[in-house]
Scaffold this active site. Structure first.
Site, mmCIF file in Angstrom:
data_model
loop_
_atom_site.group_PDB
_atom_site.id
_atom_site.type_symbol
_atom_site.label_atom_id
_atom_site.label_comp_id
_atom_site.label_asym_id
_atom_site.label_seq_id
_atom_site.Cartn_x
_atom_site.Cartn_y
_atom_site.Cartn_z
ATOM 1 N N ALA A 256 0.827 -1.213 0.000
ATOM 2 C CA ALA A 256 0.000 0.000 0.000
ATOM 3 C C ALA A 256 0.857 1.257 0.000
ATOM 4 O O ALA A 256 0.693 2.151 -0.839
ATOM 5 C CB ALA A 256 -0.934 -0.020 1.204
ATOM 6 N N ASP B 216 10.086 -6.356 -3.942
ATOM 7 C CA ASP B 216 9.034 -6.965 -3.117
ATOM 8 C C ASP B 216 8.892 -8.406 -3.578
ATOM 9 O O ASP B 216 8.723 -8.660 -4.771
ATOM 10 C CB ASP B 216 7.705 -6.218 -3.282
ATOM 11 C CG ASP B 216 6.711 -6.568 -2.193
ATOM 12 O OD1 ASP B 216 6.510 -7.770 -1.934
ATOM 13 O OD2 ASP B 216 6.122 -5.639 -1.595
ATOM 14 N N ARG C 34 -6.577 -1.204 -1.349
ATOM 15 C CA ARG C 34 -5.749 -0.046 -0.978
ATOM 16 C C ARG C 34 -4.461 0.051 -1.800
ATOM 17 O O ARG C 34 -3.843 1.106 -1.820
ATOM 18 C CB ARG C 34 -5.430 -0.078 0.517
ATOM 19 C CG ARG C 34 -4.602 -1.279 0.915
ATOM 20 C CD ARG C 34 -4.742 -1.658 2.384
ATOM 21 N NE ARG C 34 -3.847 -2.765 2.705
ATOM 22 C CZ ARG C 34 -4.109 -4.024 2.402
ATOM 23 N NH1 ARG C 34 -5.205 -4.341 1.769
ATOM 24 N NH2 ARG C 34 -3.255 -4.980 2.733
ATOM 25 N N LYS D 177 4.213 -8.215 -7.245
ATOM 26 C CA LYS D 177 3.861 -6.832 -6.937
ATOM 27 C C LYS D 177 4.815 -5.822 -7.572
ATOM 28 O O LYS D 177 4.384 -4.825 -8.152
ATOM 29 C CB LYS D 177 3.846 -6.625 -5.413
ATOM 30 C CG LYS D 177 2.643 -7.203 -4.709
ATOM 31 C CD LYS D 177 2.648 -6.832 -3.233
ATOM 32 C CE LYS D 177 1.390 -7.337 -2.528
ATOM 33 N NZ LYS D 177 1.363 -6.959 -1.109
ATOM 34 N N ASP E 27 6.225 -3.818 6.317
ATOM 35 C CA ASP E 27 5.154 -4.086 7.263
ATOM 36 C C ASP E 27 5.636 -4.825 8.505
ATOM 37 O O ASP E 27 4.830 -5.369 9.248
ATOM 38 C CB ASP E 27 4.037 -4.895 6.595
ATOM 39 C CG ASP E 27 4.530 -6.246 6.068
ATOM 40 O OD1 ASP E 27 5.728 -6.551 6.230
ATOM 41 O OD2 ASP E 27 3.711 -6.991 5.494
ATOM 42 N N ASN E 28 6.950 -4.859 8.731
ATOM 43 C CA ASN E 28 7.447 -5.508 9.951
ATOM 44 C C ASN E 28 8.688 -4.793 10.462
ATOM 45 O O ASN E 28 9.462 -4.215 9.690
ATOM 46 C CB ASN E 28 7.729 -6.993 9.713
ATOM 47 C CG ASN E 28 8.898 -7.231 8.792
ATOM 48 O OD1 ASN E 28 10.038 -7.318 9.238
ATOM 49 N ND2 ASN E 28 8.627 -7.313 7.487
ATOM 50 N N CYS F 126 0.642 -20.617 30.832
ATOM 51 C CA CYS F 126 -0.359 -21.331 31.627
ATOM 52 C C CYS F 126 -1.766 -20.787 31.380
ATOM 53 O O CYS F 126 -2.745 -21.540 31.469
ATOM 54 C CB CYS F 126 -0.016 -21.244 33.107
ATOM 55 S SG CYS F 126 1.297 -22.386 33.582
#
Length: 969
Positions: free
Chosen positions: A439, A464, A475, A488, A536-537, A592
């Site tokens: 995007a 990419d 988007r 992309k 994006d990370n 847990c």
């Protein structure tokens, strides 16, 4: 949504990321709205693009003008062969391709009152003040929501009028808060105390409701109650003295209350303006520009043209007109003193048309359209003014001339009018590396093409490794439905070539990281002028940040999260790097809690996600490695704690005890696993901790965050039970190369023959209550069991013919059973613990860790990024010239600040100093130290040492506040 505009199911495959921002109710309201967008120059097409992607009922494009050269500097759907043609008609088909669910038509007639009545929202761009006055008053009287947007060079203006009574259903877009209750007093104040695991987060004036309260049951399901916050864990609700006594438990949840908002008409708001501030450092600008834009309209009405670029005579006249406008004002609109320098700059660039400013204002305006259609988020009240004058040349002696900025009958005339032709030449020579073509990457490429970046000797390299998916189309506007499954980067590069054939762009399909440093090596980076991240990370961002620090390259960093967006600019020797400050890590769920004591749907979804990995991926991968890698067992036995036993046991199950050889065995495995997870394990847990169990202090064990579970009884007539069996059986079949089936009747028939062993809870089974207990238990290994498994594992040779296929989780494919399994597994566990279930949409968000996204925020953020790019290309040297930005369009809120300066350190290094004794001091930003070490050729060891100190801030014991003292030898 249906293509004819009728109410229908929303296409979640297309709108999924936007749905996480707006929600289904808002999207359905939006599909009832017909929107008119008048003016199809750069700003109008930007708004239209975002609104069409958003999914309204219909969009009508209105323009009576024809395409001119200056339009091409920002109108990305006009081409040189379109000059002289009507802008709306040319743009119609290209905009219509963005979303097949939104009918797009063009109109070139006059905007009569009768014509306007068919629309719910009207957007005016490139309009005169007289048009704005007339249409503004008419729309207000008829309840038609109005947005007026305008950009002039580096200036922007936005106005909203959504009527006398607009209902806002969600003012901030945040998820409702929830907290667990530990106490409620029975008195006139009704003080609620929450568990001290976390602050409740409520504010005075919020409304809440209650559930699962034991004792004071009058509160359960009550109408929303307004609260008064007393502290981080307490708040007051109402007089509870007549209620029953509180016993224990309960959950309090925030309720979003509708808010009624009233707007003034355009003409009323002109004389009594209310401003939304975009930059707190420019507190007086909105009032000045409010007068300035009126003077600009007066100038254009008088001369039938805009002021000429950087013409001093026109600028002086505009100042005189502004003084006349201001003299006629009264009340808050009147300025004590006009800023003539600011107004002259407005005049000098009034003929300018910049893609980045249009992207920013266009993103905001499109978000206001969505607010007008849906009542989702707080609208702008009512005027917003913006400027980016920091983009102008820094040197005061640098004065742009009229000759330098005059039109040249080229596609960059709108930009040359602001910056002159020299900057245009510089932009054409730039070599930029764009990392990511999602995007943000698509928006950046569009702006690069419009600005003329890399249209000369330069080049844009975009990489990419992803392919296009359907959910991207909402988007990532460079892609079309027929591009799905294509790469992309290649598709995006081809699309921007259509927008500006002169751009030199190359698409790569590489992931950035150590594995590709042979491609993106020294020569590659040293030939770059800068890097733009569209990632994006965080890990990839930090990697690129380190590379840019090492090679001393500017970095443009940005990101979005729903309606929130941020921009950071990193300049060598001037600003801190991206990695210099980091967000705190996400709070993890205790193991847990996941294993035995979930109390929220987030817990059951994470448990289901872990189940997926632990059933269909990790054990199959381990079995494959056992079969193919002779050193697998040797490595496994070196793992710490109980991990060797866990891995070997999983391999044994995968290859021996649970290896299926038919579809029927897959179904049988799924049925037995269901029994184990949702009945047997729960029965064992209740055997260890009965419902009436007390702690050592006498308090109920099952209280507070611990919800007492109950086992489930399997039934083929229960759809959720069958959902689980079908999904789990098919996933097992995929993992072992078998043919699956979706025939539920056939599965039910197979289940009739499945033998489910009887289960009796056992004494002596240890169930850990805390993570500390669990860690202590995992530190020991059952060596005898490990040896037994090793001895009975089949030889890798004997199982080499087995077909094993580990399954990688993919959330966006609705045919692969992945989300089917997650939803069923999570909701079954939620039923065990009486936790409200989650639908597939919400489950996908949480389990898939999806980042909500909307085109409006992306467009606005990238507009700001490209304004910083203009500064970098011009070589701005002052820290105060650059702007880091944050926005939240739902509030709305904007904040701009100077970047934090690069940290400076005292370095004792004779080789870095031209003069002085041994270990003389030199105070430099660490990035500059890297440069000097490199130039002095002190060797790879020293260079690497300094680089590591720079990036990771490793300190030695010799610390001198406020600087860190390093010794380089």
């Amino acid at each position: 949504m249906a293509k004819n505009g009728n109410v229908a199911e929303i296409d979640e495959g297309l709108y999924s990321r936007q749905l996480y921002v707006l929600g289904h109710d808002a999207m359905k309201r939006m599909q009832n709205s017909n929107v008119l967008i008048s003016g199809l120059r750069g700003l109008g097409v930007e708004i239209a693009k975002n609104v069409i992607l958003g999914g309204v009922k219909s969009v009508t494009l209105h323009d009576q003008g024809v395409a001119e050269w200056r339009d091409l500097s920002s109108q990305f759907y006009l081409r040189e062969e379109d000059l002289g043609k009507n802008r709306a008609e040319v743009s119609q088909n290209r905009l219509a391709e963005l979303n097949s669910y939104v009918p797009v038509t063009s109109y070139t007639g006059a905007l009569t009152n009768d014509y306007l009545t068919q629309f719910q929202v009207v957007v005016l761009t490139n309009s005169t003040l007289d048009e704005q006055m007339h249409i503004g008053d008419f729309c207000h009287s008829k309840g038609i929501k109005l947005i007026i947007a305008d950009t002039r060079g580096l200036f922007g203006q936005l106005f909203c009028d959504f009527g006398d009574e607009m209902m806002v259903y969600d003012t901030n877009g945040e998820q409702p808060l929830s907290a667990m209750i530990s106490m409620i007093t029975k008195d006139s104040a009704g003080v609620v105390t929450c568990l001290d695991e976390a602050r409740h987060g409520f504010e005075t004036g919020d409304h809440v409701t209650f559930m699962e309260v034991q004792g004071m049951t009058e509160l359960n399901g009550c109408p929303p109650i307004e609260i008064k916050v007393l502290g981080p864990y307490t708040f007051s609700i109402c007089d509870t003295s007549s209620f029953s006594d509180y016993v224990r438990g309960g959950i309090v949840t925030q309720v979003k209350m509708p808010k009624k908002v009233a707007f003034k008409s355009f003409s009323s708001s002109m004389s009594e303006p209310e401003f939304l501030l975009t930059d707190f450092a420019k507190f007086d600008r909105p009032g000045q520009l409010h007068v300035g834009f009126q003077a600009l309209h007066a100038f254009e009405k008088k001369h039938s043209r805009s002021p000429k670029p950087w013409n001093q005579s026109d600028a002086d006249e505009l100042v005189a007109l502004a003084n006349d406008v201001n003299a006629a004002q009264s009340g808050p609109a009147k300025q004590d003193e006009l800023d003539e320098g600011l107004l002259k700059k407005l005049s000098c660039m009034a003929a300018g048309d910049l893609a980045p400013v249009n992207a920013f204002i266009g993103g905001l305006a499109a978000q206001e359209v969505m607010k007008a259609c849906t009542g989702k988020f707080m609208p702008i009240m009512q005027w917003l003014y913006f400027d980016a004058l920091e983009c102008l040349p820094e040197a005061e002696e640098t004065v742009l001339t009229e000759e330098e900025c005059m039109p040249r009958s080229c596609r960059y005339d709108g930009q040359i009018a602001v910056f002159g032709s020299k900057l245009q030449d510089l932009l054409g020579k730039q070599r930029y590396f764009l990392v990511g073509a999602g995007a943000i990457g698509c928006e950046l490429l569009k702006n690069f093409a419009m600005m003329g970046l890399a249209t000369g000797e330069g080049e844009v390299i975009v990489t990419d490794m992803d392919t296009i998916e359907k959910s991207n189309l909402n988007r990532q506007f460079l892609f079309r439905p027929w591009d799905v499954t294509k790469m992309k980067s290649e598709t995006a590069a081809a699309a921007v070539k259509q927008m500006n054939p002169s751009i030199r762009i190359t698409g790569h399909q590489n992931r950035v990281g150590p594995d590709t440093e042979r491609i993106y090596d020294d020569d590659f980076f040293e030939n770059l002028d800068g890097v733009a991240n569209a990632l994006d990370n965080v890990d990839a961002r930090m990697y690129m940040d380190r590379r840019c620090v090492y090679y001393r390259k500017p970095l443009l960093e940005s990101g979005t999260l729903g309606t929130k967006g941020n921009v950071q600019v990193v300049i060598p020797f001037l600003t801190e790097s991206y990695s210099s400050s980091q967000d705190p890590p996400e709070k993890s769920i205790p193991i847990c809690t996941l294993k035995n004591f979930p109390n929220a749907i987030e817990h059951t979804l994470q448990w289901a996600r872990d189940e997926f990995e632990g059933l269909f991926k990790q054990p199959v991968e381990n079995a494959l490695q056992y079969m193919t890698d002779p050193k697998f067992m040797e490595r496994t036995l070196k793992l710490p704690g109980a991990q060797p036993l866990e891995v070997v046991e999983a391999v044994y199950k995968s290859l021996v005890s649970e290896y299926p050889r038919s579809w029927e065995q897959c179904v049988a495995w799924a049925r037995n696993h269901w029994q184990c997870q949702y009945s047997n394990n729960i029965r064992q847990l209740l055997h260890n901790f009965p419902p009436d169990q007390l702690t050592s202090s006498g308090a109920p064990f099952w209280s507070g965050p611990k919800r007492c579970p109950h086992p489930l009884e399997f039934s083929t007539s229960n759809d959720l039970h069958m959902d689980y069996i079908v999904a789990a059986a098919n996933l097992v079949a995929q993992a072992y190369g078998l043919q699956g089936s979706t025939d539920r009747a056939d599965v039910a028939k197979v289940l009739q023959d499945v033998k489910v062993p009887e289960f009796t809870p056992k004494s002596g089974v240890k169930i850990h209550v805390s993570d500390q207990e669990l860690q202590s238990a995992n530190a020991s290994v059952d060596d005898s069991r490990l040896e037994e498994l090793k001895s009975i594992l089949p030889s890798p040779d004997t199982v080499s013919q087995f077909r094993l296929c580990p399954i990688e989780f993919e959330k966006d494919d609705d045919t692969n059973f992945h989300m089917d399994f997650i939803v069923a597994a999570s909701n079954l566990r939620a039923e065990n613990y009486d936790i409200p279930p989650a639908d597939r949409h919400k489950s996908k968000l949480i389990a898939g860790k999806i980042i909500p996204a909307i085109a409006t925020t992306t467009a606005a953020v990238v507009g700001l990024v490209c304004l910083e790019l203009l500064k970098i290309v011009q070589g701005h040297k002052k820290l105060e010239s650059y702007k880091n930005g944050f926005m939240n369009l739902s509030l709305p809120f904007f904040a701009f600040s100077e970047p934090i300066a690069a940290p400076k350190h005292k370095v004792y290094a004779p080789d870095l100093c031209s003069k002085g004794p041994l270990y003389s001091e030199l105070e430099l930003p660490m990035t500059e130290i890297v440069t000097k070490v490199s130039k002095k050729k002190l060797g790879k060891h020293v260079k690497a040492l300094v680089f590591e100190l720079c990036c990771n801030d490793i300190t030695d014991e010799d610390v001198e506040v406020p600087y860190v003292r390093y010794t380089i030898r």
